[in-house]
Design a protein around this motif. Structure first.
Motif, PDB file in Angstrom:
ATOM      1  N   THR A 111       5.970  13.012 -46.414  1.00 16.25           N
ATOM      2  CA  THR A 111       6.767  13.637 -47.552  1.00 16.25           C
ATOM      3  C   THR A 111       7.625  14.101 -48.155  1.00 16.25           C
ATOM      4  N   GLU A 112       8.562  14.110 -47.522  1.00 18.71           N
ATOM      5  CA  GLU A 112       9.777  14.305 -48.294  1.00 18.71           C
ATOM      6  C   GLU A 112       9.910  13.573 -49.381  1.00 18.71           C
ATOM      7  N   SER A 113      10.119  13.848 -50.129  1.00 16.62           N
ATOM      8  CA  SER A 113      11.212  13.792 -51.063  1.00 16.62           C
ATOM      9  C   SER A 113      13.010  13.361 -51.302  1.00 16.62           C
ATOM     10  N   ALA A 114      13.264  12.130 -51.374  1.00 18.81           N
ATOM     11  CA  ALA A 114      14.881  12.092 -51.442  1.00 18.81           C
ATOM     12  C   ALA A 114      14.988  10.598 -51.872  1.00 18.81           C
ATOM     13  N   VAL A 115      16.034  10.425 -52.540  1.00 20.11           N
ATOM     14  CA  VAL A 115      17.318   9.273 -52.885  1.00 20.11           C
ATOM     15  C   VAL A 115      17.221   8.147 -52.379  1.00 20.11           C
ATOM     16  N   ALA A 142       5.327   8.542 -23.883  1.00 18.16           N
ATOM     17  CA  ALA A 142       5.337   8.613 -24.891  1.00 18.16           C
ATOM     18  C   ALA A 142       4.885   8.165 -26.370  1.00 18.16           C
ATOM     19  N   LEU A 143       3.771   7.680 -26.693  1.00 15.19           N
ATOM     20  CA  LEU A 143       2.621   8.495 -27.670  1.00 15.19           C
ATOM     21  C   LEU A 143       1.648   9.611 -27.723  1.00 15.19           C
ATOM     22  N   TRP A 144       1.507  10.272 -25.969  1.00 15.35           N
ATOM     23  CA  TRP A 144       2.078  12.243 -26.180  1.00 15.35           C
ATOM     24  C   TRP A 144       2.717  12.583 -26.506  1.00 15.35           C
ATOM     25  N   GLU A 145       3.971  12.409 -26.522  1.00 11.77           N
ATOM     26  CA  GLU A 145       5.267  12.797 -26.989  1.00 11.77           C
ATOM     27  C   GLU A 145       5.158  13.177 -28.031  1.00 11.77           C
ATOM     28  N   LYS A 146       5.121  11.621 -28.625  1.00 12.95           N
ATOM     29  CA  LYS A 146       5.368  11.637 -30.316  1.00 12.95           C
ATOM     30  C   LYS A 146       3.928  12.715 -31.064  1.00 12.95           C
ATOM     31  N   LEU A 147       2.512  12.418 -30.278  1.00 11.03           N
ATOM     32  CA  LEU A 147       2.034  13.405 -31.271  1.00 11.03           C
ATOM     33  C   LEU A 147       2.147  14.925 -30.880  1.00 11.03           C
ATOM     34  N   VAL A 148       2.337  15.190 -30.055  1.00 11.58           N
ATOM     35  CA  VAL A 148       2.852  16.557 -29.255  1.00 11.58           C
ATOM     36  C   VAL A 148       3.967  16.929 -30.446  1.00 11.58           C
ATOM     37  N   LEU A 149       5.789  16.278 -30.822  1.00 17.27           N
ATOM     38  CA  LEU A 149       6.168  16.299 -31.931  1.00 17.27           C
ATOM     39  C   LEU A 149       5.825  16.581 -33.694  1.00 17.27           C
ATOM     40  N   ASP A 150       4.894  15.569 -34.241  1.00 19.43           N
ATOM     41  CA  ASP A 150       3.501  15.654 -35.037  1.00 19.43           C
ATOM     42  C   ASP A 150       3.067  16.740 -35.296  1.00 19.43           C
ATOM     43  N   ASP A 196      -9.685   6.513 -43.150  1.00 20.98           N
ATOM     44  CA  ASP A 196     -10.143   6.490 -42.856  1.00 20.98           C
ATOM     45  C   ASP A 196     -10.281   6.807 -41.335  1.00 20.98           C
ATOM     46  N   ALA A 197      -9.202   5.055 -40.589  1.00 21.79           N
ATOM     47  CA  ALA A 197      -8.947   5.424 -39.460  1.00 21.79           C
ATOM     48  C   ALA A 197      -8.564   6.545 -38.637  1.00 21.79           C
ATOM     49  N   SER A 198      -7.231   7.373 -39.556  1.00 20.41           N
ATOM     50  CA  SER A 198      -7.145   9.093 -38.711  1.00 20.41           C
ATOM     51  C   SER A 198      -7.793  10.261 -38.930  1.00 20.41           C
ATOM     52  N   VAL A 199      -8.910   9.786 -39.778  1.00 20.49           N
ATOM     53  CA  VAL A 199      -9.958  10.614 -40.186  1.00 20.49           C
ATOM     54  C   VAL A 199      -9.983  10.778 -38.390  1.00 20.49           C
ATOM     55  N   ALA A 200     -11.051   9.560 -38.386  1.00 19.94           N
ATOM     56  CA  ALA A 200     -11.769   9.214 -37.388  1.00 19.94           C
ATOM     57  C   ALA A 200     -10.864   9.443 -35.863  1.00 19.94           C
ATOM     58  N   ALA A 205       0.439  10.602 -40.351  1.00 19.68           N
ATOM     59  CA  ALA A 205       2.314  10.826 -39.916  1.00 19.68           C
ATOM     60  C   ALA A 205       2.229  10.112 -38.641  1.00 19.68           C
ATOM     61  N   PHE A 206       1.873  10.241 -37.520  1.00 18.31           N
ATOM     62  CA  PHE A 206       1.191   9.936 -36.207  1.00 18.31           C
ATOM     63  C   PHE A 206       1.553   7.976 -36.273  1.00 18.31           C
ATOM     64  N   MET A 207      -0.197   7.837 -36.942  1.00 17.44           N
ATOM     65  CA  MET A 207       0.434   6.736 -36.544  1.00 17.44           C
ATOM     66  C   MET A 207       1.772   5.571 -37.136  1.00 17.44           C
TER      67      MET A 207
END
Length: 199
Positions: free
Chosen positions: A2-6, A38-46, A148-152, A172-174
């Motif tokens: 979501t960060e805005s950047a050039v 690795a997926l768990w790590e990324k979920l934690v960081l998110d 819908d997938a992220s909500v589920a 964001a994780f997905m």
């Protein structure tokens, strides 16, 4: 993201020119990740990112890995109050008791799933039928913040007991782990990431 950047030449508009962000965009973001740990790590960081910019997490990622034993679920699952106090005193991480506790609880859930014969990776990937979703956005601003997938997936993670897994965080994780290829179509990584999907 979501960060805005050039926008930098040939890349998604969100990554800007920060070398850390550019490297993350060029080598990690959107690459399909199938390793359960690795997926768990990324979920934690998110989860730690909640309310913060992702660049903050990137800058602290290595110190967070050190603080959380390289995000080894078995080790983190055994953390107690002394470990929580140690982490709360560590300036190299995001010092939120709620997020630290969520990471520990998440490790315990991960371990329980594994010990019961359930693969965390296969379970998460089932929400996209085991295949990355390749989106057609020419501009990163066209991408949604949740689907819908992220909500589920969010509902299912919460039902398991995971915290800091709302549908926006989960989307964001997905994106990050390649379940969704949201590299804008004019980005050089869109086709590269598309080719990385398992057949």
């Amino acid at each position: 993201m979501t960060e805005s950047a050039v926008e930098t030449s040939g890349r998604c508009g969100w990554c800007g020119t920060d070398p850390l962000y550019v490297a993350y965009h060029d080598t990690e973001w959107g690459v399909p990740e199938y390793d359960a740990r690795a997926l768990w790590e990324k979920l934690v960081l998110d989860g730690f990112q909640a309310g913060l910019a992702w660049i903050t997490i990137l800058r602290k990622r290595e110190t967070m890995r050190a603080a959380f034993a390289d995000f080894d679920p078995d080790t983190v699952a055994a953390y107690g109050e002394d470990d929580i106090q140690r982490l709360l005193a560590d300036p190299g991480i995001i010092r939120s008791r709620a997020k630290i506790q969520a990471a520990i609880d998440g490790a315990r859930i991960w371990v329980a799933m594994r010990d019961e014969g359930e693969d965390f990776s296969a379970w998460l990937w089932s929400f996209v039928d085991g295949q990355p979703i390749h989106t057609p956005y020419a501009d990163f601003k066209q991408a949604p913040t949740q689907t819908d997938a992220s909500v589920a997936m969010s509902k299912a993670l919460k039902a398991r007991g995971f915290k800091f897994v709302g549908p926006v965080i989960v989307y964001a994780f997905m994106q990050a782990v390649g379940m969704v290829n949201d590299h804008q179509t004019r980005c050089f990584r869109h086709q590269q990431v598309r080719a990385m999907a398992r057949s």
